[in-house]
Design an enzyme around this catalytic site. Structure first.
Site, PDB file in Angstrom:
ATOM      1  N   HIS A  99       0.840  -1.205   0.000  1.00 38.37           N
ATOM      2  CA  HIS A  99       0.000   0.000   0.000  1.00 38.37           C
ATOM      3  C   HIS A  99       0.875   1.255   0.000  1.00 38.37           C
ATOM      4  O   HIS A  99       0.533   2.249  -0.634  1.00 38.37           O
ATOM      5  CB  HIS A  99      -0.908   0.023   1.234  1.00 38.37           C
ATOM      6  CG  HIS A  99      -2.126  -0.828   1.116  1.00 38.37           C
ATOM      7  ND1 HIS A  99      -3.137  -0.561   0.217  1.00 38.37           N
ATOM      8  CD2 HIS A  99      -2.501  -1.941   1.794  1.00 38.37           C
ATOM      9  CE1 HIS A  99      -4.091  -1.473   0.348  1.00 38.37           C
ATOM     10  NE2 HIS A  99      -3.726  -2.325   1.292  1.00 38.37           N
ATOM     11  N   ASP A 131      -7.404  -2.744  -1.766  1.00 38.10           N
ATOM     12  CA  ASP A 131      -8.340  -3.569  -1.000  1.00 38.10           C
ATOM     13  C   ASP A 131      -9.703  -3.376  -1.641  1.00 38.10           C
ATOM     14  O   ASP A 131     -10.196  -2.250  -1.735  1.00 38.10           O
ATOM     15  CB  ASP A 131      -8.378  -3.131   0.461  1.00 38.10           C
ATOM     16  CG  ASP A 131      -7.074  -3.410   1.185  1.00 38.10           C
ATOM     17  OD1 ASP A 131      -6.333  -4.306   0.743  1.00 38.10           O
ATOM     18  OD2 ASP A 131      -6.805  -2.738   2.197  1.00 38.10           O
ATOM     19  N   GLU A 167      -6.193 -12.558   3.228  1.00 38.74           N
ATOM     20  CA  GLU A 167      -7.191 -11.495   3.101  1.00 38.74           C
ATOM     21  C   GLU A 167      -7.838 -11.547   1.721  1.00 38.74           C
ATOM     22  O   GLU A 167      -7.211 -11.210   0.728  1.00 38.74           O
ATOM     23  CB  GLU A 167      -6.540 -10.123   3.319  1.00 38.74           C
ATOM     24  CG  GLU A 167      -5.885  -9.962   4.684  1.00 38.74           C
ATOM     25  CD  GLU A 167      -5.115  -8.656   4.813  1.00 38.74           C
ATOM     26  OE1 GLU A 167      -5.034  -7.902   3.819  1.00 38.74           O
ATOM     27  OE2 GLU A 167      -4.586  -8.395   5.912  1.00 38.74           O
ATOM     28  N   HIS A 202      -7.489  -8.239  -0.519  1.00 36.98           N
ATOM     29  CA  HIS A 202      -6.211  -7.572  -0.797  1.00 36.98           C
ATOM     30  C   HIS A 202      -5.554  -8.122  -2.066  1.00 36.98           C
ATOM     31  O   HIS A 202      -5.340  -9.321  -2.194  1.00 36.98           O
ATOM     32  CB  HIS A 202      -5.263  -7.760   0.389  1.00 36.98           C
ATOM     33  CG  HIS A 202      -3.968  -7.022   0.259  1.00 36.98           C
ATOM     34  ND1 HIS A 202      -3.660  -5.928   1.025  1.00 36.98           N
ATOM     35  CD2 HIS A 202      -2.913  -7.212  -0.562  1.00 36.98           C
ATOM     36  CE1 HIS A 202      -2.455  -5.485   0.688  1.00 36.98           C
ATOM     37  NE2 HIS A 202      -1.983  -6.260  -0.273  1.00 36.98           N
TER      38      HIS A 202
END
Length: 219
Positions: free
Chosen positions: A132, A139, A196, A199
């Site tokens: 990020h 996301d 996740e 992500h």
């Protein structure tokens, strides 16, 4: 004179690029293919109106329980935006659109998040940084043609085992939804993050530099 000298010396020691990104919105949509610097940061809102935005860290509706972004802008590197636009076009042909929860995150925000939750199980240590911070991670989820979010089994930023791509004790519908999201994103040069479901990293973005360019909020 002393201030000018100080700034000059500072520029010799660190990058003199502006520490702020331009949040001004274009009056018309821009063409991402005309951007020649693939590593430059741009606001994705200037290139498409086909995304849904729910930037969680610009609100207190997140696992930190605190607003850490000044406003809900979504900056990414040009190459990330190009790939994401193509992925979204593919979803749109099937009746869906990408919903964005998080995009580029300045390193200063990463430090702030770490201060709130100093646990590498939940927040990347700012000493190492995250994708990020490099402008190569998003996301995301999906919404259907009427804007209803697709059921992915857990909320965004749920850190239990149920959020993992490997977790199979879910309904066939949820597993199919996750598979649809993942397989499409992989087709457009993204890599999934096992723990996740939301992500995705642009392939090769781990090699980009960490960035701390922030942005002013526009009225």
């Amino acid at each position: 004179m002393k201030k000018t000298l100080f700034l000059f010396i500072t520029c010799l020691l660190i990058s003199c690029k502006s520490s702020y990104l331009d949040s001004k919105k274009s009056a018309v949509l821009l063409d991402i293919t005309r951007e020649v610097d693939s590593n430059a940061f741009v606001n994705i809102k200037n290139y498409s109106k086909d995304f849904v935005f729910d930037m969680k860290y610009a609100t207190a509706d997140n696992f930190l329980k605190e607003k850490v972004y000044p406003c809900d802008e979504c900056f990414l590197r040009v190459k990330t935006v190009k790939a994401l636009l193509e992925a979204n076009k593919s979803f749109i042909t099937k009746g869906f659109r990408i919903k964005l929860y998080d995009c580029y995150r300045p390193k200063s925000i990463q430090k702030k998040m770490w201060k709130i939750v100093p646990d590498a199980n939940f927040v990347a240590n700012p000493k190492k940084g995250s994708i990020h911070n490099r402008g190569g991670a998003v996301d995301i989820s999906l919404v259907d043609s009427v804007g209803v979010e697709v059921d992915m089994g857990t909320k965004f930023d749920f850190f239990g085992e149920e959020a993992s791509h490997k977790y199979q004790n879910l309904s066939p519908e949820i597993l199919a939804n996750r598979k649809f999201l993942k397989e499409t994103m992989l087709l457009y040069n993204f890599k999934s993050f096992d723990s996740e479901w939301w992500h995705y990293n642009l392939n090769g973005s781990n090699k980009d530099e960490l960035s701390n360019q922030k942005w002013h909020c526009q009225d």
